[in-house]
Design an enzyme around this catalytic site. Structure first.
Site, PDB file in Angstrom:
ATOM      1  N   ARG A  35       0.912  -1.157   0.103  1.00  0.00           N
ATOM      2  CA  ARG A  35      -0.121  -0.006  -0.038  1.00  0.00           C
ATOM      3  C   ARG A  35       0.814   1.215  -0.059  1.00  0.00           C
ATOM      4  O   ARG A  35       0.690   2.089   0.742  1.00  0.00           O
ATOM      5  CB  ARG A  35      -1.133   0.165   1.280  1.00  0.00           C
ATOM      6  CG  ARG A  35      -1.839  -0.994   1.593  1.00  0.00           C
ATOM      7  CD  ARG A  35      -3.144  -0.912   0.638  1.00  0.00           C
ATOM      8  NE  ARG A  35      -4.174  -1.649   0.879  1.00  0.00           N
ATOM      9  CZ  ARG A  35      -5.381  -1.288   1.348  1.00  0.00           C
ATOM     10  NH1 ARG A  35      -5.509   0.029   1.579  1.00  0.00           N
ATOM     11  NH2 ARG A  35      -6.348  -2.261   1.648  1.00  0.00           N
ATOM     12  N   ARG A  39      -3.677   7.567   0.493  1.00  0.00           N
ATOM     13  CA  ARG A  39      -3.966   8.573   1.401  1.00  0.00           C
ATOM     14  C   ARG A  39      -3.032   9.756   2.082  1.00  0.00           C
ATOM     15  O   ARG A  39      -3.145  10.723   2.454  1.00  0.00           O
ATOM     16  CB  ARG A  39      -5.082   8.518   2.109  1.00  0.00           C
ATOM     17  CG  ARG A  39      -6.441   8.563   1.200  1.00  0.00           C
ATOM     18  CD  ARG A  39      -7.788   8.800   2.021  1.00  0.00           C
ATOM     19  NE  ARG A  39      -8.765   7.768   1.772  1.00  0.00           N
ATOM     20  CZ  ARG A  39      -9.748   7.721   2.632  1.00  0.00           C
ATOM     21  NH1 ARG A  39     -10.291   8.757   3.281  1.00  0.00           N
ATOM     22  NH2 ARG A  39     -10.815   6.761   2.426  1.00  0.00           N
ATOM     23  N   ARG A  48      -7.082  12.341  -5.780  1.00  0.00           N
ATOM     24  CA  ARG A  48      -8.231  11.748  -5.110  1.00  0.00           C
ATOM     25  C   ARG A  48      -9.246  13.043  -4.907  1.00  0.00           C
ATOM     26  O   ARG A  48     -10.513  12.665  -5.028  1.00  0.00           O
ATOM     27  CB  ARG A  48      -7.748  11.195  -3.856  1.00  0.00           C
ATOM     28  CG  ARG A  48      -9.060  10.523  -3.196  1.00  0.00           C
ATOM     29  CD  ARG A  48      -9.244   9.347  -3.642  1.00  0.00           C
ATOM     30  NE  ARG A  48      -9.945   8.339  -2.872  1.00  0.00           N
ATOM     31  CZ  ARG A  48     -11.302   8.507  -2.324  1.00  0.00           C
ATOM     32  NH1 ARG A  48     -11.839   9.311  -2.999  1.00  0.00           N
ATOM     33  NH2 ARG A  48     -11.614   7.936  -1.500  1.00  0.00           N
ATOM     34  N   ASP A  84      -7.148  -2.647  -7.051  1.00  0.00           N
ATOM     35  CA  ASP A  84      -7.948  -3.355  -5.721  1.00  0.00           C
ATOM     36  C   ASP A  84      -8.025  -4.681  -6.037  1.00  0.00           C
ATOM     37  O   ASP A  84      -8.452  -5.053  -7.118  1.00  0.00           O
ATOM     38  CB  ASP A  84      -9.027  -2.515  -5.300  1.00  0.00           C
ATOM     39  CG  ASP A  84      -9.208  -2.636  -3.994  1.00  0.00           C
ATOM     40  OD1 ASP A  84      -8.518  -2.093  -3.000  1.00  0.00           O
ATOM     41  OD2 ASP A  84     -10.078  -3.541  -3.567  1.00  0.00           O
ATOM     42  N   TYR A 163     -14.981 -11.107   1.495  1.00  0.00           N
ATOM     43  CA  TYR A 163     -15.989 -10.033   0.951  1.00  0.00           C
ATOM     44  C   TYR A 163     -17.060 -10.092   0.092  1.00  0.00           C
ATOM     45  O   TYR A 163     -17.962  -9.312   0.498  1.00  0.00           O
ATOM     46  CB  TYR A 163     -14.788  -9.119   0.141  1.00  0.00           C
ATOM     47  CG  TYR A 163     -13.831  -8.340   1.023  1.00  0.00           C
ATOM     48  CD1 TYR A 163     -14.300  -7.032   1.393  1.00  0.00           C
ATOM     49  CD2 TYR A 163     -12.482  -8.706   1.020  1.00  0.00           C
ATOM     50  CE1 TYR A 163     -13.343  -6.218   1.992  1.00  0.00           C
ATOM     51  CE2 TYR A 163     -11.557  -7.941   1.671  1.00  0.00           C
ATOM     52  CZ  TYR A 163     -11.845  -6.619   2.143  1.00  0.00           C
ATOM     53  OH  TYR A 163     -10.877  -5.920   2.956  1.00  0.00           O
TER      54      TYR A 163
HETATM   55  O1  1CP Z   1       0.004  -1.018  -2.258  1.00  0.00           O
HETATM   56  C1  1CP Z   1      -0.346  -0.185  -3.423  1.00  0.00           C
HETATM   57  O2  1CP Z   1       0.171   0.887  -3.335  1.00  0.00           O
HETATM   58  C2  1CP Z   1      -1.276  -0.764  -4.422  1.00  0.00           C
HETATM   59  C3  1CP Z   1      -2.576  -0.528  -4.123  1.00  0.00           C
HETATM   60  C4  1CP Z   1      -3.455  -1.331  -3.302  1.00  0.00           C
HETATM   61  C5  1CP Z   1      -3.538  -2.939  -3.013  1.00  0.00           C
HETATM   62  C6  1CP Z   1      -2.209  -3.927  -3.118  1.00  0.00           C
HETATM   63  C7  1CP Z   1      -4.711  -1.060  -3.039  1.00  0.00           C
HETATM   64  C8  1CP Z   1      -5.283   0.516  -3.093  1.00  0.00           C
HETATM   65  N1  1CP Z   1      -5.430  -1.946  -2.445  1.00  0.00           N
HETATM   66  C9  1CP Z   1      -4.493  -3.120  -2.431  1.00  0.00           C
HETATM   67  C10 1CP Z   1      -5.203  -4.474  -2.032  1.00  0.00           C
HETATM   68  C11 1CP Z   1      -6.180  -4.545  -1.042  1.00  0.00           C
HETATM   69  N2  1CP Z   1      -7.342  -3.948  -1.058  1.00  0.00           N
HETATM   70  C12 1CP Z   1      -6.178  -5.417   0.107  1.00  0.00           C
HETATM   71  C13 1CP Z   1      -5.091  -6.382   0.316  1.00  0.00           C
HETATM   72  C14 1CP Z   1      -3.877  -5.603   1.093  1.00  0.00           C
HETATM   73  C15 1CP Z   1      -4.440  -5.385   2.503  1.00  0.00           C
HETATM   74  O3  1CP Z   1      -4.750  -6.161   3.464  1.00  0.00           O
HETATM   75  O4  1CP Z   1      -4.085  -4.041   3.007  1.00  0.00           O
HETATM   76  C16 1CP Z   1      -7.509  -5.451   0.764  1.00  0.00           C
HETATM   77  C17 1CP Z   1      -7.838  -6.177   1.853  1.00  0.00           C
HETATM   78  C18 1CP Z   1      -8.187  -4.340  -0.215  1.00  0.00           C
HETATM   79  C19 1CP Z   1      -9.736  -3.998   0.255  1.00  0.00           C
HETATM   80  C20 1CP Z   1      -9.880  -2.614   0.326  1.00  0.00           C
HETATM   81  N3  1CP Z   1      -9.740  -1.769  -0.507  1.00  0.00           N
HETATM   82  C21 1CP Z   1      -9.743  -2.073   1.550  1.00  0.00           C
HETATM   83  C22 1CP Z   1      -9.763  -2.652   2.951  1.00  0.00           C
HETATM   84  C23 1CP Z   1     -10.968  -2.545   3.764  1.00  0.00           C
HETATM   85  C24 1CP Z   1     -10.779  -3.414   4.892  1.00  0.00           C
HETATM   86  O5  1CP Z   1     -11.467  -4.519   4.680  1.00  0.00           O
HETATM   87  O6  1CP Z   1     -10.348  -2.909   5.991  1.00  0.00           O
HETATM   88  C25 1CP Z   1      -9.505  -0.411   1.363  1.00  0.00           C
HETATM   89  C26 1CP Z   1      -9.749   0.679   2.159  1.00  0.00           C
HETATM   90  C27 1CP Z   1      -9.849  -0.369  -0.044  1.00  0.00           C
HETATM   91  C28 1CP Z   1      -9.549   0.791  -0.877  1.00  0.00           C
HETATM   92  C29 1CP Z   1      -8.381   1.201  -1.079  1.00  0.00           C
HETATM   93  N4  1CP Z   1      -7.488   0.249  -1.962  1.00  0.00           N
HETATM   94  C30 1CP Z   1      -6.390   0.867  -2.397  1.00  0.00           C
HETATM   95  C31 1CP Z   1      -6.321   2.297  -1.521  1.00  0.00           C
HETATM   96  C32 1CP Z   1      -5.402   3.247  -1.537  1.00  0.00           C
HETATM   97  C33 1CP Z   1      -7.849   2.358  -0.795  1.00  0.00           C
HETATM   98  C34 1CP Z   1      -8.347   3.588  -0.429  1.00  0.00           C
HETATM   99  C35 1CP Z   1      -8.635   4.395  -1.211  1.00  0.00           C
HETATM  100  C36 1CP Z   1      -9.031   5.813  -0.658  1.00  0.00           C
HETATM  101  O7  1CP Z   1      -9.665   6.056   0.362  1.00  0.00           O
HETATM  102  O8  1CP Z   1      -8.606   6.910  -1.419  1.00  0.00           O
END
Ligand code: 1CP
Length: 358
Positions: A35, A39, A48, A84, A163
């Site tokens: 990640r 943000r 964003r 994602d 999910y």
């Molecule tokens: O790593 C990077 O920079 C690439 C981007 C990336 C990756 C690898 C994002 C962007 N998401 C993910 C994978 C992801 N998405 C996972 C697996 C990794 C982990 O465990 O952290 C999971 C569980 C998600 C699901 C997801 N998407 C969540 C988590 C929600 C939860 O269950 O707690 C969230 C918040 C998102 C949205 C998201 N995905 C990525 C970002 C930067 C965001 C936030 C978007 C925003 O608020 O602007």
């Protein structure tokens, strides 16, 4: 004529990350952060402010720009495509939404056999071509920096099933665990469909030029080791066995498995077929090396919260991790994703410390 009997080896000009994955001795380990785009970066917030999260992911120019932001700002040794894990669930027929308050949600969560049977195995180009477009552009962008790796990823069958059954994030896992206890065959059917989907999806990413793929099993730690053996491990194995891990030109694409909460599962993870295991911060790297000596490489594992510590505290933690990890078969990273609000200066400090510049 090439000697076809010779097993493909890691080419000397492979990026540092790939060489680390296959256990080459290096002068320092590669570093990237799970990640790493998000943000906590003002550059991300600027994009964003004008686009919602899903649009950012689905517009290759925006996804490319955001993927490169942490690399440009901090100089990590790898770029992970901005996307994602939930897009393949949408491609299978579910409706994905993202709101600031709730995060990601999948409408009409799966609850019955009919719900599961209705899901398709999507063509990854047709349904998620925006990811491959972003990857192709990123690979071209990085061509002048051959030491920097491009990473692709997917969620694991178990984590995506969670999910899809819960409908979004969950703290209690009531629905997926009820299905696991009451109708295990139905859960297996879903996990099988997800495995097929993910194999196609990751192979398309390999075709688009990634150097490494990572499978995120963020929810793999919510079960017992016996349940892991029944509902998680076989599908990780199936996915890894289905990937085109050697390209026609002999290039090898290493695969990495991340499981959050993995301490009780380490030995099982080592049976998945992954080249690299990404360890969370609850398992010391030295302990992991002892418990799973055959694994080619480890990745991790600084506590993401350590990046909130002052540099006098953070520095020695990074140094201790590096001493544990060593220069062979080790990729420096966090034990989970960068948290919102993380000071950017501390991310820079971590990357530079690992690269011997701070
Ligand atoms: O790593 C990077 O920079 C690439 C981007 C990336 C990756 C690898 C994002 C962007 N998401 C993910 C994978 C992801 N998405 C996972 C697996 C990794 C982990 O465990 O952290 C999971 C569980 C998600 C699901 C997801 N998407 C969540 C988590 C929600 C939860 O269950 O707690 C969230 C918040 C998102 C949205 C998201 N995905 C990525 C970002 C930067 C965001 C936030 C978007 C925003 O608020 O602007």
């Amino acid at each position: 004529m090439p000697d076809v009997a010779t097993p493909p080896s890691v080419s000397l000009d492979a990026p540092r990350l790939v060489r680390a994955c296959f256990g080459e001795v290096l002068d320092r380990p590669p570093v990237w952060l799970m990640r790493q785009a998000g943000r906590y970066m003002p550059e991300y917030q600027a994009v964003r402010a004008k686009s919602d999260f899903i649009t950012m992911c689905k517009t290759p120019d925006l996804a490319v720009d955001v993927s490169l932001q942490p690399y440009r700002a901090f100089g990590m040794d790898a770029v992970i495509v901005f996307s994602d894990i939930l897009f393949p669930c949408e491609a299978m027929g579910m409706t994905l939404q993202f709101t600031d308050k709730v995060g990601p949600s999948l409408h009409d969560p799966l609850r019955s056999a009919a719900d599961i049977d209705r899901l398709i195995i999507p063509d990854p180009i047709e349904k998620t071509g925006f990811v491959m477009d972003a990857l192709r552009t990123l690979r071209a962008e990085l061509s002048s920096n051959p030491d920097t790796a491009l990473i692709g990823f997917a969620g694991s069958p178990w984590t995506l099933a969670s999910y899809m059954i819960e409908g979004g994030s969950s703290k209690m896992y009531v629905h997926i665990k009820s299905l696991m206890y009451n109708e295990p065959q139905l859960l297996h059917r879903l996990l099988g469909k997800l495995s097929e989907t993910i194999i196609l999806y990751l192979n398309a990413q390999i075709d688009a030029g990634v150097h490494m793929v990572q499978l995120f099993d963020s929810w793999g730690g919510i079960v017992s080791p016996d349940q892991y053996r029944e509902f998680i491990l076989p599908y990780q194995q199936q996915v890894f066995a289905g990937l085109n891990r050697t390209k026609p030109d002999g290039t090898r694409v290493p695969v990495t498995l991340y499981v959050n909460g993995s301490n009780p599962m380490l030995e099982l993870m080592a049976e998945s077929g992954a080249d690299v295991l990404s360890i969370d911060w609850q398992t010391p790297l030295a302990q992991a090396r002892q418990r799973i000596p055959k694994t080619l490489a480890l990745q991790g594992n600084l506590d993401p919260n350590a990046l909130f510590a002052k540099p006098e505290v953070l520095g020695p933690m990074i140094d201790a991790m590096l001493a544990d990890g060593g220069n062979t078969g080790y990729i420096a990273n966090l034990g989970h994703g960068v948290l919102q609000g993380t000071p950017t200066e501390h991310v820079r400090f971590m990357v530079q410390r690992i690269q011997g510049k701070a």
